[in-house]
Scaffold this active site. Structure first.
Site, mmCIF file in Angstrom:
data_model
loop_
_atom_site.group_PDB
_atom_site.id
_atom_site.type_symbol
_atom_site.label_atom_id
_atom_site.label_comp_id
_atom_site.label_asym_id
_atom_site.label_seq_id
_atom_site.Cartn_x
_atom_site.Cartn_y
_atom_site.Cartn_z
ATOM 1 N N GLY A 158 -0.272 13.413 -2.447
ATOM 2 C CA GLY A 158 0.907 14.096 -2.698
ATOM 3 C C GLY A 158 0.773 14.089 -4.167
ATOM 4 O O GLY A 158 -0.004 14.095 -4.687
ATOM 5 N N ARG A 159 2.192 13.678 -4.612
ATOM 6 C CA ARG A 159 2.193 13.753 -6.398
ATOM 7 C C ARG A 159 1.518 12.737 -7.085
ATOM 8 O O ARG A 159 0.563 12.962 -7.816
ATOM 9 C CB ARG A 159 3.816 13.474 -6.502
ATOM 10 C CG ARG A 159 4.813 14.469 -6.387
ATOM 11 C CD ARG A 159 6.309 14.049 -6.499
ATOM 12 N NE ARG A 159 6.634 12.916 -5.565
ATOM 13 C CZ ARG A 159 7.544 13.059 -4.674
ATOM 14 N NH1 ARG A 159 7.985 14.143 -4.694
ATOM 15 N NH2 ARG A 159 7.742 12.169 -3.862
ATOM 16 N N ILE A 160 1.452 11.519 -6.516
ATOM 17 C CA ILE A 160 0.598 10.531 -7.243
ATOM 18 C C ILE A 160 -1.038 10.627 -6.922
ATOM 19 O O ILE A 160 -1.823 10.657 -7.830
ATOM 20 C CB ILE A 160 1.382 9.060 -6.766
ATOM 21 C CG1 ILE A 160 2.532 8.803 -7.085
ATOM 22 C CG2 ILE A 160 0.310 8.018 -7.428
ATOM 23 C CD1 ILE A 160 3.283 7.698 -6.738
ATOM 24 N N THR A 240 -1.453 1.117 -4.407
ATOM 25 C CA THR A 240 -0.118 1.171 -5.187
ATOM 26 C C THR A 240 0.641 1.892 -4.540
ATOM 27 O O THR A 240 1.891 2.165 -4.778
ATOM 28 C CB THR A 240 -0.366 1.767 -6.470
ATOM 29 O OG1 THR A 240 -0.802 3.104 -6.036
ATOM 30 C CG2 THR A 240 -1.403 1.034 -7.391
ATOM 31 N N SER A 241 0.680 2.009 -2.927
ATOM 32 C CA SER A 241 1.617 2.423 -2.284
ATOM 33 C C SER A 241 2.614 1.839 -1.732
ATOM 34 O O SER A 241 3.815 1.386 -2.493
ATOM 35 C CB SER A 241 1.144 3.418 -1.062
ATOM 36 O OG SER A 241 0.437 2.571 -0.205
ATOM 37 N N ARG A 242 2.582 1.127 -0.491
ATOM 38 C CA ARG A 242 3.569 -0.110 -0.265
ATOM 39 C C ARG A 242 2.616 -0.895 0.606
ATOM 40 O O ARG A 242 1.739 -0.719 1.122
ATOM 41 C CB ARG A 242 4.520 0.745 1.013
ATOM 42 C CG ARG A 242 5.871 1.308 0.032
ATOM 43 C CD ARG A 242 6.597 0.509 -0.583
ATOM 44 N NE ARG A 242 7.818 1.349 -1.179
ATOM 45 C CZ ARG A 242 7.824 1.396 -2.485
ATOM 46 N NH1 ARG A 242 6.698 1.402 -3.110
ATOM 47 N NH2 ARG A 242 9.135 2.294 -2.977
ATOM 48 N N GLU A 271 5.853 -8.814 0.574
ATOM 49 C CA GLU A 271 5.986 -8.907 -0.911
ATOM 50 C C GLU A 271 7.633 -9.642 -0.971
ATOM 51 O O GLU A 271 8.529 -9.496 -0.312
ATOM 52 C CB GLU A 271 6.390 -7.280 -1.372
ATOM 53 C CG GLU A 271 6.025 -7.324 -2.796
ATOM 54 C CD GLU A 271 5.945 -5.947 -3.356
ATOM 55 O OE1 GLU A 271 5.078 -5.194 -2.507
ATOM 56 O OE2 GLU A 271 6.545 -5.405 -4.118
ATOM 57 N N HIS A 289 3.970 -5.171 -8.560
ATOM 58 C CA HIS A 289 4.751 -3.992 -8.071
ATOM 59 C C HIS A 289 5.063 -3.517 -9.612
ATOM 60 O O HIS A 289 6.342 -2.962 -9.732
ATOM 61 C CB HIS A 289 5.717 -4.184 -7.230
ATOM 62 C CG HIS A 289 6.255 -3.086 -6.398
ATOM 63 N ND1 HIS A 289 6.591 -2.903 -5.080
ATOM 64 C CD2 HIS A 289 6.141 -1.540 -6.821
ATOM 65 C CE1 HIS A 289 6.835 -1.843 -4.613
ATOM 66 N NE2 HIS A 289 6.574 -1.004 -5.696
ATOM 67 N N ILE A 290 4.111 -3.244 -10.329
ATOM 68 C CA ILE A 290 4.398 -2.685 -11.821
ATOM 69 C C ILE A 290 3.947 -1.336 -12.081
ATOM 70 O O ILE A 290 3.929 -0.942 -13.281
ATOM 71 C CB ILE A 290 4.111 -3.798 -12.828
ATOM 72 C CG1 ILE A 290 2.570 -4.037 -12.521
ATOM 73 C CG2 ILE A 290 4.844 -4.781 -12.935
ATOM 74 C CD1 ILE A 290 1.903 -4.646 -13.861
HETATM 75 P P1 NAD Z 1 4.391 12.062 -1.786
HETATM 76 O O1 NAD Z 1 5.562 12.222 -0.737
HETATM 77 O O2 NAD Z 1 4.340 13.044 -2.807
HETATM 78 O O3 NAD Z 1 3.171 11.735 -1.199
HETATM 79 C C1 NAD Z 1 2.737 10.887 0.036
HETATM 80 C C2 NAD Z 1 1.580 11.812 0.640
HETATM 81 O O4 NAD Z 1 1.259 10.978 1.980
HETATM 82 C C3 NAD Z 1 2.222 13.094 1.217
HETATM 83 O O5 NAD Z 1 1.305 14.255 0.793
HETATM 84 C C4 NAD Z 1 2.116 12.910 2.696
HETATM 85 O O6 NAD Z 1 1.728 14.284 3.505
HETATM 86 C C5 NAD Z 1 0.937 11.991 2.892
HETATM 87 N N1 NAD Z 1 0.923 11.293 4.167
HETATM 88 C C6 NAD Z 1 2.190 10.748 4.786
HETATM 89 N N2 NAD Z 1 1.684 10.204 5.891
HETATM 90 C C7 NAD Z 1 0.430 10.282 6.019
HETATM 91 C C8 NAD Z 1 -0.500 9.962 6.774
HETATM 92 N N3 NAD Z 1 -0.055 9.251 8.271
HETATM 93 N N4 NAD Z 1 -1.813 9.959 6.629
HETATM 94 C C9 NAD Z 1 -1.995 10.592 5.463
HETATM 95 N N5 NAD Z 1 -1.277 11.275 4.720
HETATM 96 C C10 NAD Z 1 0.030 10.960 5.051
HETATM 97 O O7 NAD Z 1 4.773 10.654 -2.560
HETATM 98 P P2 NAD Z 1 4.340 10.223 -4.134
HETATM 99 O O8 NAD Z 1 5.262 10.558 -5.142
HETATM 100 O O9 NAD Z 1 2.823 10.590 -4.351
HETATM 101 O O10 NAD Z 1 4.547 8.623 -3.588
HETATM 102 C C11 NAD Z 1 3.650 8.159 -2.461
HETATM 103 C C12 NAD Z 1 4.056 6.672 -2.602
HETATM 104 O O11 NAD Z 1 3.880 5.759 -3.498
HETATM 105 C C13 NAD Z 1 5.685 6.466 -2.331
HETATM 106 O O12 NAD Z 1 6.312 6.880 -0.897
HETATM 107 C C14 NAD Z 1 5.924 5.039 -2.753
HETATM 108 O O13 NAD Z 1 6.025 3.976 -1.608
HETATM 109 C C15 NAD Z 1 4.772 4.739 -3.533
HETATM 110 N N6 NAD Z 1 5.183 4.104 -4.823
HETATM 111 C C16 NAD Z 1 4.874 3.082 -5.564
HETATM 112 C C17 NAD Z 1 5.050 2.872 -6.763
HETATM 113 C C18 NAD Z 1 4.512 1.569 -7.294
HETATM 114 O O14 NAD Z 1 5.197 1.105 -8.312
HETATM 115 N N7 NAD Z 1 3.727 0.695 -6.928
HETATM 116 C C19 NAD Z 1 5.858 3.749 -7.635
HETATM 117 C C20 NAD Z 1 6.059 4.897 -7.064
HETATM 118 C C21 NAD Z 1 5.587 5.089 -5.717
#
Ligand code: NAD
Length: 323
Positions: A158-160, A240-242, A271, A289-290
């Site tokens: 996705g975005r990240i 860095t997701s969850r 966490e 978580h930074i």
């Molecule tokens: P996003 O929604 O743009 O991207 C998430 C991607 O995961 C999407 O493209 C989605 O289709 C895909 N996805 C969902 N379920 C899936 C699966 N079962 N198998 C494969 N792909 C799957 O979100 P983003 O902005 O890229 O952020 C992603 C995650 O990063 C957030 O949801 C958040 O939990 C985490 N995050 C962590 C921090 C941090 O400080 N560590 C900061 C920001 C976000």
């Protein structure tokens, strides 16, 4: 004018924006996460109409019930797995998040930093020097693979994930492959990035794997014991997701048995607690978580959350409405 509760101190730009519009803002004075009881009590203490909450606040039906006049819980985070969306919907409460462009950049940078730190054994080498073990240049000391030309597997583009693909492909000239439940045509068109039809295919082919899915039922323990066994012995896993996206106990076992080279984790399954054994492993780099903790991003997040609240209080649809 409305009363707004902010569950913890955040960058001033957020509360200031709310106050500038004439709203009354109460920021929790506790320099820690509010317990459920504290949150319920705080919300019941005044007729709040909006709440700016954090990913560490569990917003369930009990919390929603404690704040019957609240129209919006504006989450100061991209992820919103801390909120019971069904309960909010049933009560007609709106939920927003903060998917700022800067967040994607900051988190992608941090993922890359972890990838390099583990891949090039930077933290271990730092400790080696500090411990007084460095006796002079040694041709066999801390030899690791180059990143250039190696394969990065992104799970969740996705975005990240897309931003990381850009850094890795353009900056480090890595081969990038990805798996996502939705195909990212733009990513494939603009960068030479290859789609894989399964998580397994990515794990088997990649030298580095970085996780960027959102947390839901489909991604909880997405990286389980069986899938960890598919990684190459030289692989580095970055999260860095969850935290709950990885079965952390299984990861500790895999790292101990050297079934992968190392891991870089910014998030943890329980966490802020770590599973037993994780912190003792030399081949992990752990950060609290930074990944989004840059000045730009945290200010943008505060501003965005405040703007979402202002929109709702003005009877408009907020820009970052979650589903
Ligand atoms: P996003 O929604 O743009 O991207 C998430 C991607 O995961 C999407 O493209 C989605 O289709 C895909 N996805 C969902 N379920 C899936 C699966 N079962 N198998 C494969 N792909 C799957 O979100 P983003 O902005 O890229 O952020 C992603 C995650 O990063 C957030 O949801 C958040 O939990 C985490 N995050 C962590 C921090 C941090 O400080 N560590 C900061 C920001 C976000």
């Amino acid at each position: 004018m409305a009363k707004i509760f902010v569950t913890r101190k955040i960058p001033e730009v957020g509360p200031e924006l709310l106050q500038a519009t004439g709203h009354e803002v109460v920021v929790s004075e506790k320099d820690n996460v509010l317990t459920k009881e504290e949150l319920v009590a705080a919300l019941g203490a005044a007729p709040y109409e909006a709440v700016l909450c954090l990913l560490t606040d569990k917003i369930d039906d009990e919390v929603l019930a404690a704040a019957p006049r609240v129209k919006i819980f504006a989450n100061y985070a991209v992820g919103y797995d801390n909120i019971d969306l069904d309960a909010a919907k049933a009560r007609g409460v709106l939920i927003t998040n903060t998917p700022a462009v800067s967040t994607s950049q900051s988190v992608a940078e941090h993922a890359l930093a972890l990838l390099v730190a583990v891949g090039r054994r930077i933290v271990e080498a730092d400790q080696f020097v500090r411990d007084g073990h460095y006796r002079g240049w040694d041709p066999m000391l801390f030899i690791t693979p180059d990143l250039v030309g190696r394969t990065l597997g992104i799970i969740g583009a996705g975005r990240i994930g897309s931003r990381l693909a850009f850094h890795a492909a353009r900056g480090f000239e890595m081969k990038v492959i990805y798996h996502d439940i939705r195909r990212n045509d733009e990513l494939e068109r603009t960068l030479d990035v290859k789609f894989e039809t399964s998580v397994e295919a990515v794990l088997q082919a990649a030298d580095y794997v970085s996780l960027h899915v959102n947390l839901d039922q489909s991604t909880r323990h997405l990286i389980n014991r069986e899938r960890l066994a598919l990684l190459k012995p030289n692989a580095v896993l970055v999260n860095t997701s969850r935290g709950p996206v990885i079965d952390e106990a299984a990861l500790v076992d895999a790292l101990r048995e050297k079934r992968l080279a190392g891991a870089g984790l910014d998030v943890f399954e329980f966490e802020p607690k770590l599973v037993p054994g994780l912190a003792a492993l030399p081949n992990v780099v752990l950060t609290p978580h930074i990944a989004s903790a840059t000045e730009e991003t945290r200010n943008d997040m505060a501003k965005m959350a405040a703007e979402n609240i202002l929109a709702v209080l003005a009877g408009q649809t907020p820009s970052n409405l979650v589903k």
